[in-house]
Design a protein around this motif. Structure first.
Motif, PDB file in Angstrom:
ATOM      1  N   LEU A   7       0.958  -1.299   0.062  1.00  0.00           N
ATOM      2  CA  LEU A   7       0.118   0.035   0.016  1.00  0.00           C
ATOM      3  C   LEU A   7       0.699   1.101   0.111  1.00  0.00           C
ATOM      4  O   LEU A   7       2.010   1.410   0.547  1.00  0.00           O
ATOM      5  N   LEU A   8       0.327   2.279  -0.742  1.00  0.00           N
ATOM      6  CA  LEU A   8       0.870   3.621  -0.366  1.00  0.00           C
ATOM      7  C   LEU A   8       0.493   4.334   0.801  1.00  0.00           C
ATOM      8  O   LEU A   8      -0.226   3.742   1.560  1.00  0.00           O
ATOM      9  N   ASP A   9       1.135   5.380   1.099  1.00  0.00           N
ATOM     10  CA  ASP A   9       0.998   6.181   2.296  1.00  0.00           C
ATOM     11  C   ASP A   9      -0.621   6.334   2.625  1.00  0.00           C
ATOM     12  O   ASP A   9      -0.939   6.352   3.676  1.00  0.00           O
ATOM     13  N   SER A  10      -1.213   6.589   1.481  1.00  0.00           N
ATOM     14  CA  SER A  10      -2.697   6.700   1.762  1.00  0.00           C
ATOM     15  C   SER A  10      -3.362   5.599   1.791  1.00  0.00           C
ATOM     16  O   SER A  10      -4.715   5.457   2.046  1.00  0.00           O
ATOM     17  N   GLY A  11      -2.715   4.400   1.861  1.00  0.00           N
ATOM     18  CA  GLY A  11      -3.471   3.060   1.941  1.00  0.00           C
ATOM     19  C   GLY A  11      -4.162   2.614   3.157  1.00  0.00           C
ATOM     20  O   GLY A  11      -5.002   1.986   3.347  1.00  0.00           O
ATOM     21  N   THR A  12      -3.849   3.621   4.288  1.00  0.00           N
ATOM     22  CA  THR A  12      -4.385   3.337   5.501  1.00  0.00           C
ATOM     23  C   THR A  12      -5.841   3.721   5.495  1.00  0.00           C
ATOM     24  O   THR A  12      -6.652   3.164   6.232  1.00  0.00           O
ATOM     25  N   ASP A  13      -6.410   4.519   4.456  1.00  0.00           N
ATOM     26  CA  ASP A  13      -7.606   4.777   4.365  1.00  0.00           C
ATOM     27  C   ASP A  13      -8.462   3.688   3.635  1.00  0.00           C
ATOM     28  O   ASP A  13      -9.948   3.567   3.670  1.00  0.00           O
ATOM     29  N   MET A  14      -7.786   2.886   3.166  1.00  0.00           N
ATOM     30  CA  MET A  14      -8.716   1.815   2.475  1.00  0.00           C
ATOM     31  C   MET A  14      -9.462   0.748   3.138  1.00  0.00           C
ATOM     32  O   MET A  14      -9.366   0.471   4.464  1.00  0.00           O
ATOM     33  N   LYS A  15     -10.663   0.600   2.560  1.00  0.00           N
ATOM     34  CA  LYS A  15     -11.859  -0.062   3.311  1.00  0.00           C
ATOM     35  C   LYS A  15     -11.426  -1.738   3.109  1.00  0.00           C
ATOM     36  O   LYS A  15     -10.985  -2.102   2.122  1.00  0.00           O
ATOM     37  N   LEU A  16     -11.561  -2.587   4.160  1.00  0.00           N
ATOM     38  CA  LEU A  16     -11.252  -3.832   4.006  1.00  0.00           C
ATOM     39  C   LEU A  16     -12.517  -4.657   3.626  1.00  0.00           C
ATOM     40  O   LEU A  16     -13.559  -4.259   4.080  1.00  0.00           O
ATOM     41  N   ARG A  17     -12.239  -5.867   3.038  1.00  0.00           N
ATOM     42  CA  ARG A  17     -13.484  -6.725   2.541  1.00  0.00           C
ATOM     43  C   ARG A  17     -13.383  -8.385   3.286  1.00  0.00           C
ATOM     44  O   ARG A  17     -12.370  -8.239   3.844  1.00  0.00           O
ATOM     45  N   PRO A  18     -14.308  -8.703   3.584  1.00  0.00           N
ATOM     46  CA  PRO A  18     -14.347 -10.231   4.101  1.00  0.00           C
ATOM     47  C   PRO A  18     -13.080 -11.098   3.532  1.00  0.00           C
ATOM     48  O   PRO A  18     -12.920 -10.898   2.310  1.00  0.00           O
ATOM     49  N   GLN A  19     -12.491 -11.814   4.093  1.00  0.00           N
ATOM     50  CA  GLN A  19     -11.425 -12.489   3.702  1.00  0.00           C
ATOM     51  C   GLN A  19      -9.813 -11.646   3.287  1.00  0.00           C
ATOM     52  O   GLN A  19      -9.082 -12.356   2.982  1.00  0.00           O
ATOM     53  N   ASP A  20     -10.097 -10.538   3.550  1.00  0.00           N
ATOM     54  CA  ASP A  20      -8.886  -9.743   3.296  1.00  0.00           C
ATOM     55  C   ASP A  20      -7.867 -10.259   4.420  1.00  0.00           C
ATOM     56  O   ASP A  20      -7.981 -10.378   5.408  1.00  0.00           O
ATOM     57  N   THR A  21      -6.505 -10.175   3.605  1.00  0.00           N
ATOM     58  CA  THR A  21      -5.402 -10.417   4.895  1.00  0.00           C
ATOM     59  C   THR A  21      -4.613  -9.028   4.839  1.00  0.00           C
ATOM     60  O   THR A  21      -4.037  -8.346   3.714  1.00  0.00           O
ATOM     61  N   LEU A  22      -4.692  -8.375   5.712  1.00  0.00           N
ATOM     62  CA  LEU A  22      -3.815  -7.089   6.054  1.00  0.00           C
ATOM     63  C   LEU A  22      -2.471  -7.585   6.810  1.00  0.00           C
ATOM     64  O   LEU A  22      -2.556  -8.194   7.791  1.00  0.00           O
TER      65      LEU A  22
END
Length: 233
Positions: A211-226
């Motif tokens: 992710l880029l710096d702005s990636g912390t705003d990204m919404k997650l979906r079911p089954q996502d792995t952060l």
């Protein structure tokens, strides 16, 4: 005795010796192959939703396995699972922990088992799966992984969380209780109080993509792995 007969006798001895030697080599090879097969334990897998998280734990199971071994003993000796003090529940499986909304379920050959003292055969299949703690609840996990890499391998661990609407990367990081973000809420300063050295950095990934710096705003979906991974610059 003529030289002709002496030669025939020596030739016969030589043939017997060579044949016996070859037989011994083949027998040794067969024993070695059988020994390798004997070390192969039951199939082992760890599942969280659609994600397979067994990693190298299958090898640990094979190394620890002995014929007829009780399941609970196999899990302990292999080191793939950590049990609660009461011995009646699993805390972690292959460095994966569950939030209170989830429980571990053990299946042997596709059937759920409650008796952990059941003997395990070499041909058996063991599955440990994360299931919703509440009966009938929908299975929508999100996986949060801290990856210490080769520099801090002891920090590597995964956490299974419940999905909720508007769940963001930042939300997971801040609610984890182990991640310190910079004032801009975009940069990871430390995890478990570990601050990267000058040649290291924490990077953020979702489903393997950085992710880029702005990636912390990204919404997650079911089954996502952060994943927060420690990498060398």
């Amino acid at each position: 005795m003529s030289a002709k007969w002496v030669w025939r006798i020596w030739l016969g001895i030589l043939i017997i010796a060579v044949t016996g030697g070859c037989s011994s080599v083949l027998d040794a090879q067969n024993e070695g192959n059988n020994g390798g097969a004997g070390n192969a334990g039951p199939a082992f897998s760890v599942r969280v939703g659609d994600s397979e998280l067994a990693g190298s734990s299958g090898g640990q199971i094979s190394e620890a396995y002995k014929d007829g071994m009780p399941l609970i003993e196999l899990l302990k000796k292999s080191g793939v699972a950590t049990l609660a003090d009461d011995g009646d529940s699993l805390l972690t499986v292959n460095k994966v922990s569950l939030s209170p909304e989830w429980i571990w379920e053990i299946q042997l050959n596709g059937k759920r088992i409650l008796d952990w003292n059941s003997g395990v055969d070499r041909s058996d299949s063991i599955l440990i799966a994360a299931e919703p703690a509440a009966a009938g609840a929908e299975q929508q996990p999100v996986i949060f992984t801290v990856n210490g890499g080769s520099e801090q391998p002891e920090m590597t661990h995964s956490y299974v969380l419940p999905y909720s609407e508007d769940l963001s990367v930042r939300g997971v990081l801040k609610s984890s209780g182990m991640v310190l973000l910079a004032e801009d809420n975009k940069t990871v300063i430390s995890i478990m109080d570990y601050k990267p050295l000058s040649n290291e950095a924490w990077t953020l990934k979702v489903n393997g993509k950085q992710l880029l710096d702005s990636g912390t705003d990204m919404k997650l979906r079911p089954q996502d792995t952060l994943e927060v991974a420690l990498v060398l610059r």
